[in-house]
Enzyme design. Sequence first.
Site, PDB file in Angstrom:
ATOM      1  N   GLU A 245      32.619 -12.187  19.473  1.00  0.00           N
ATOM      2  CA  GLU A 245      33.458 -11.547  18.442  1.00  0.00           C
ATOM      3  C   GLU A 245      34.119 -12.525  17.483  1.00  0.00           C
ATOM      4  O   GLU A 245      35.316 -12.427  17.227  1.00  0.00           O
ATOM      5  CB  GLU A 245      34.521 -10.672  19.124  1.00  0.00           C
TER       6      GLU A 245
ATOM      7  N   GLU B 184      26.222  -4.549  26.023  1.00  0.00           N
ATOM      8  CA  GLU B 184      27.354  -3.817  26.642  1.00  0.00           C
ATOM      9  C   GLU B 184      27.251  -2.330  26.328  1.00  0.00           C
ATOM     10  O   GLU B 184      28.198  -1.713  25.850  1.00  0.00           O
ATOM     11  CB  GLU B 184      28.693  -4.374  26.124  1.00  0.00           C
TER      12      GLU B 184
HETATM   13  C1  XIL Z   1      36.322  -5.033  28.957  1.00  0.00           C
HETATM   14  C2  XIL Z   1      36.239  -4.710  30.450  1.00  0.00           C
HETATM   15  O1  XIL Z   1      35.243  -3.743  30.640  1.00  0.00           O
HETATM   16  C3  XIL Z   1      37.578  -4.223  30.981  1.00  0.00           C
HETATM   17  O2  XIL Z   1      37.534  -4.126  32.394  1.00  0.00           O
HETATM   18  C4  XIL Z   1      38.705  -5.150  30.552  1.00  0.00           C
HETATM   19  O3  XIL Z   1      39.934  -4.581  30.924  1.00  0.00           O
HETATM   20  C5  XIL Z   1      38.685  -5.386  29.057  1.00  0.00           C
HETATM   21  O4  XIL Z   1      37.407  -5.878  28.680  1.00  0.00           O
HETATM   22  N1  XIL Z   1      33.859  -6.328  24.649  1.00  0.00           N
HETATM   23  C6  XIL Z   1      33.586  -7.290  25.591  1.00  0.00           C
HETATM   24  C7  XIL Z   1      33.904  -7.029  27.015  1.00  0.00           C
HETATM   25  O5  XIL Z   1      32.949  -8.308  25.253  1.00  0.00           O
HETATM   26  O6  XIL Z   1      34.285  -8.206  27.690  1.00  0.00           O
HETATM   27  C8  XIL Z   1      35.004  -5.992  27.177  1.00  0.00           C
HETATM   28  O7  XIL Z   1      35.132  -5.686  28.570  1.00  0.00           O
HETATM   29  C9  XIL Z   1      34.672  -4.763  26.374  1.00  0.00           C
HETATM   30  C10 XIL Z   1      34.588  -5.111  24.895  1.00  0.00           C
END
Ligand code: XIL
Length: 372
Positions: A156, A261
């Site tokens: 990001e 993701e």
């Molecule tokens: C999220 C996790 O799923 C949660 O458990 C945590 O509280 C916050 O982060 N983008 C990303 C991930 O790259 O690391 C994030 O994961 C979601 C958004």
Amino acid sequence: MGRTLMSSPGLLLWAAAALAAEVPALKSLTPPGVRIGVAINQAQSDGRDEAGRAIALRHFDSITPEDLLKWESVHPEPGRYDFEPADRFVELGRNQGMFVVGHVLVWHQQTPAWVFAGDGASKLDRDTALARMKAHIATVVGRYRGRVGGWDVVNEALEDDGTLRKTPWLEAIGGDYLAKAFEYAHEADPAAELYYNEYNLWKPAKREAAIRLVQGLKAKGLRVDGIGEQAHWGVDDPPLEAIDSALAAIRASGNTPLITELDMDVLPRDPDMWGADLAKKAKIRATTNVYPDGLPAEAQQKLARRYADVFRLFLKHRVGRVTFWGVTDATTWLHDFPIPGRVNYPLLWDRDGREKPAFDAVVEVLRKDAGR
Ligand code: XIL
């Protein structure tokens, strides 16, 4: 007669086994060169959530830790690393012959405040920031050298308009902080794949900027193996055309697109839901938490169609990996993001670990692609 037979426990067991055997493992259906992965949480990697863990191991050939390789988990204080949970996670993946992804080395979130603190009242300076980054990457990547197959090196770094996000890393180091992160990661494990990870790459300005950024790194001789789109999407947006063009543009630039993701928010979206205004969020919760008691059949079907649509695009562009962000609806982070305290249904398995229509839809698309 039928009734007598069906009540025999042996036959019931047989029927249950036959039903279970009909559920194919997702990983048995993906084309060569396309990995299928899932993010697991600590309860799953430690074995406390046996049901979630079993689904992950049966269906996927790659795992990502949802949180436990983030800076705050693994390196909470200066010089103090806590590797135990991460060690168990990496061992689990290795024992199962899975491709283990490391997430994430350099990010502005889930990073302790000390990392970005200067000396006394002065601001963090470039040399200190680089030294902290280098020590962290060398220690974490070095520990799992040869065992973690690929790393999300930077997460990001861009705003949606394509400019560099004003993170503490950028402010302390300058625009070459990304090059430095990739350089340190490659030094620590020359064989590991290295990725740039981002969200909203379906927005043209951001996607072009990500491609430019990665081309710039490669022009410096740095290793970059893929551009990851997180894909925290909704059932109605982003439009399929936008996803299609983004994957095509990444491919055309000579880079491998990854879906890192994936989940699908099924709740109504509100433009204000991303903001920090808590009063607004509470209001949005009241109007958008529309399925507190279960996902109605119609919404299940819509989710299934959406998953089929995006999987057709993933196969069309032969993305290098598709990773789901969570195993079942029981443990998705979307119950609390971006609005805390709602009930969401973004994944392929329901809260009880049963395959949803969306699972069958993905299976069908994969089978069709394989000509089976
Ligand atoms: C999220 C996790 O799923 C949660 O458990 C945590 O509280 C916050 O982060 N983008 C990303 C991930 O790259 O690391 C994030 O994961 C979601 C958004």
